[in-house]
Design a protein around this motif. Structure first.
Motif, PDB file in Angstrom:
ATOM      1  N   GLU A  44      35.336  46.738  22.464  1.00 51.67           N
ATOM      2  CA  GLU A  44      34.450  46.149  23.466  1.00 51.67           C
ATOM      3  C   GLU A  44      35.219  45.481  24.600  1.00 51.67           C
ATOM      4  N   ASN A  45      36.164  44.612  24.258  1.00 51.82           N
ATOM      5  CA  ASN A  45      36.927  43.913  25.303  1.00 51.82           C
ATOM      6  C   ASN A  45      37.780  44.878  26.116  1.00 51.82           C
ATOM      7  N   GLU A  46      38.383  45.831  25.446  1.00 52.67           N
ATOM      8  CA  GLU A  46      39.226  46.815  26.131  1.00 52.67           C
ATOM      9  C   GLU A  46      38.416  47.576  27.184  1.00 52.67           C
ATOM     10  N   ILE A  47      37.236  48.019  26.810  1.00 54.99           N
ATOM     11  CA  ILE A  47      36.386  48.780  27.727  1.00 54.99           C
ATOM     12  C   ILE A  47      35.922  47.888  28.881  1.00 54.99           C
ATOM     13  N   SER A  48      35.458  46.692  28.553  1.00 57.86           N
ATOM     14  CA  SER A  48      34.962  45.780  29.589  1.00 57.86           C
ATOM     15  C   SER A  48      36.046  45.434  30.601  1.00 57.86           C
ATOM     16  N   PHE A  49      37.218  45.072  30.122  1.00 59.68           N
ATOM     17  CA  PHE A  49      38.272  44.654  31.049  1.00 59.68           C
ATOM     18  C   PHE A  49      38.888  45.834  31.789  1.00 59.68           C
ATOM     19  N   ARG A  50      38.874  47.025  31.192  1.00 61.05           N
ATOM     20  CA  ARG A  50      39.339  48.212  31.919  1.00 61.05           C
ATOM     21  C   ARG A  50      38.402  48.482  33.102  1.00 61.05           C
ATOM     22  N   LEU A  51      37.092  48.335  32.876  1.00 59.35           N
ATOM     23  CA  LEU A  51      36.141  48.524  33.977  1.00 59.35           C
ATOM     24  C   LEU A  51      36.331  47.437  35.036  1.00 59.35           C
ATOM     25  N   LEU A  52      36.424  46.175  34.609  1.00 61.05           N
ATOM     26  CA  LEU A  52      36.604  45.074  35.559  1.00 61.05           C
ATOM     27  C   LEU A  52      37.861  45.283  36.394  1.00 61.05           C
ATOM     28  N   ASP A  53      38.962  45.641  35.759  1.00 61.78           N
ATOM     29  CA  ASP A  53      40.213  45.881  36.494  1.00 61.78           C
ATOM     30  C   ASP A  53      40.049  47.031  37.491  1.00 61.78           C
ATOM     31  N   SER A  54      39.350  48.075  37.089  1.00 59.74           N
ATOM     32  CA  SER A  54      39.150  49.224  37.976  1.00 59.74           C
ATOM     33  C   SER A  54      38.269  48.858  39.159  1.00 59.74           C
ATOM     34  N   VAL A  55      37.187  48.142  38.892  1.00 57.99           N
ATOM     35  CA  VAL A  55      36.302  47.700  39.980  1.00 57.99           C
ATOM     36  C   VAL A  55      37.075  46.811  40.947  1.00 57.99           C
ATOM     37  N   ASN A  56      37.856  45.890  40.424  1.00 58.92           N
ATOM     38  CA  ASN A  56      38.609  44.983  41.291  1.00 58.92           C
ATOM     39  C   ASN A  56      39.692  45.712  42.084  1.00 58.92           C
ATOM     40  N   SER A  57      40.265  46.755  41.525  1.00 54.43           N
ATOM     41  CA  SER A  57      41.232  47.565  42.290  1.00 54.43           C
ATOM     42  C   SER A  57      40.543  48.258  43.460  1.00 54.43           C
ATOM     43  N   LEU A  58      39.366  48.801  43.206  1.00 53.06           N
ATOM     44  CA  LEU A  58      38.607  49.453  44.281  1.00 53.06           C
ATOM     45  C   LEU A  58      38.211  48.436  45.355  1.00 53.06           C
ATOM     46  N   ARG A  59      37.792  47.256  44.930  1.00 54.01           N
ATOM     47  CA  ARG A  59      37.381  46.210  45.872  1.00 54.01           C
ATOM     48  C   ARG A  59      38.585  45.703  46.675  1.00 54.01           C
ATOM     49  N   ARG A  60      39.711  45.537  46.004  1.00 53.50           N
ATOM     50  CA  ARG A  60      40.922  45.059  46.683  1.00 53.50           C
ATOM     51  C   ARG A  60      41.322  46.034  47.797  1.00 53.50           C
ATOM     52  N   ALA A  61      41.201  47.334  47.517  1.00 50.90           N
ATOM     53  CA  ALA A  61      41.543  48.355  48.520  1.00 50.90           C
ATOM     54  C   ALA A  61      40.642  48.265  49.748  1.00 50.90           C
ATOM     55  N   GLN A  62      39.440  47.710  49.577  1.00 51.35           N
ATOM     56  CA  GLN A  62      38.494  47.562  50.688  1.00 51.35           C
ATOM     57  C   GLN A  62      38.505  46.152  51.283  1.00 51.35           C
ATOM     58  N   GLY A  63      39.368  45.286  50.772  1.00 53.13           N
ATOM     59  CA  GLY A  63      39.448  43.920  51.271  1.00 53.13           C
ATOM     60  C   GLY A  63      38.339  43.011  50.756  1.00 53.13           C
ATOM     61  N   ALA A  64      37.638  43.429  49.710  1.00 50.96           N
ATOM     62  CA  ALA A  64      36.560  42.616  49.131  1.00 50.96           C
ATOM     63  C   ALA A  64      37.138  41.695  48.060  1.00 50.96           C
ATOM     64  N   PRO A  65      36.535  40.527  47.864  1.00 50.27           N
ATOM     65  CA  PRO A  65      37.042  39.607  46.833  1.00 50.27           C
ATOM     66  C   PRO A  65      36.839  40.171  45.424  1.00 50.27           C
ATOM     67  N   GLN A  66      37.663  39.709  44.522  1.00 50.86           N
ATOM     68  CA  GLN A  66      37.577  40.151  43.134  1.00 50.86           C
ATOM     69  C   GLN A  66      36.327  39.598  42.468  1.00 50.86           C
ATOM     70  N   LEU A  67      35.854  40.319  41.470  1.00 51.40           N
ATOM     71  CA  LEU A  67      34.712  39.881  40.674  1.00 51.40           C
ATOM     72  C   LEU A  67      35.209  39.273  39.371  1.00 51.40           C
ATOM     73  N   VAL A  68      34.393  38.405  38.801  1.00 56.92           N
ATOM     74  CA  VAL A  68      34.665  37.832  37.478  1.00 56.92           C
ATOM     75  C   VAL A  68      33.436  38.078  36.614  1.00 56.92           C
ATOM     76  N   PHE A  69      33.673  38.219  35.309  1.00 58.67           N
ATOM     77  CA  PHE A  69      32.549  38.381  34.405  1.00 58.67           C
ATOM     78  C   PHE A  69      31.707  37.118  34.386  1.00 58.67           C
ATOM     79  N   ASN A  70      30.417  37.310  34.287  1.00 64.21           N
ATOM     80  CA  ASN A  70      29.464  36.215  34.209  1.00 64.21           C
ATOM     81  C   ASN A  70      28.642  36.436  32.942  1.00 64.21           C
ATOM     82  N   ALA A  71      28.637  35.448  32.042  1.00 59.62           N
ATOM     83  CA  ALA A  71      27.977  35.595  30.735  1.00 59.62           C
ATOM     84  C   ALA A  71      26.489  35.932  30.852  1.00 59.62           C
ATOM     85  N   PRO A  72      25.704  35.220  31.688  1.00 61.15           N
ATOM     86  CA  PRO A  72      24.290  35.610  31.793  1.00 61.15           C
ATOM     87  C   PRO A  72      24.089  37.032  32.335  1.00 61.15           C
TER      88      PRO A  72
END
Length: 170
Positions: A44-72
Motif C-alpha cells: 500500500e505505501n509503496e504504491i501510494s508514494f510511487r504515485l505521489l512521487d510521479s505526480v510531483n515530478s510531473l508538477r515540478r516539470a510544469q513549475g507547480a508546487p508539490q502535493l502532500v497526502f491529506n488523510a481526509p
C-alpha cells in the motif's frame, strides 16, 4: 585452449543464472500481452508514494508546487473506490447520490476540492496516471497550480479489477 573454453562456458552459465525467468507472454503482434496487476498485502505505501512521487515530478516539470497526502482526502478516495466497485461502474457519484464535494466534506476535509479522477482498470497506478495525463481535462487536474493536497486510494476486487480514485484540493 581448454582453459579458454571452460572460462567462456563458465561466464555464459553465470550470465544465464543472472537472467530472471519470465512468464512474459507475447501476442501475435510481438507485444507483451496484458497481465493482471495484483496488489499484494504490504504494498500500500509503496504504491501510494510511487504515485505521489510521479505526480510531483510531473508538477515540478510544469513549475507547480508539490502535493502532500491529506488523510481526509485519502479516506474520501478509499470510500469512493470501494463504492464504485459495489456499483460496478466508474462514475463520480456515490451509490447514495453523493458528489465528490459532499464526500470530501463528510471525510472532514477543510480545504477546497479541486478535482477527482477515477479509473476502472487491471493496470498499475503509473499506467493509470499516464492515461490521465494523456487527456487534457484530467491532466489539468493533476497539474493545477492551486492544488496543495492529494488524496489517493484504490480497491482491488478478487478478479484483479482495480478502482482508482485521486482527489486534489487546495
Amino acid at each position: 585452449m581448454n582453459r579458454r573454453l571452460v572460462l567462456t562456458l563458465g561466464a555464459m552459465a553465470t550470465l544465464a543464472a543472472c537472467t530472471p525467468a519470465s512468464d512474459l507472454r507475447v501476442g501475435a503482434d510481438g507485444q507483451p500481452l496484458p497481465q493482471v496487476y495484483k496488489i499484494k498485502p504490504g504494498q500500500e505505501n509503496e504504491i501510494s508514494f510511487r504515485l505521489l512521487d510521479s505526480v510531483n515530478s510531473l508538477r515540478r516539470a510544469q513549475g507547480a508546487p508539490q502535493l502532500v497526502f491529506n488523510a481526509p482526502l485519502n479516506a474520501a478516495a478509499a470510500t469512493h473506490s470501494r463504492d464504485m466497485s459495489v456499483q460496478n461502474r466508474p462514475w463520480h457519484f456515490g451509490s447514495d447520490g453523493s458528489s465528490p464535494l459532499l464526500r470530501v466534506q463528510r471525510a472532514g476535509y477543510g480545504g477546497r476540492l479541486l478535482g477527482e479522477l477515477i479509473s476502472e482498470t487491471f493496470e498499475t497506478e503509473l499506467v493509470t496516471l499516464a492515461a490521465w495525463m494523456r487527456q487534457p481535462d484530467t491532466r489539468a487536474i493533476i497539474l493545477d497550480p492551486a492544488a496543495r493536497d492529494l488524496g489517493f486510494a484504490w480497491y482491488q476486487e478478487p478478479s484483479g479489477k482495480i478502482w482508482w480514485t485521486l482527489l486534489t484540493g487546495g
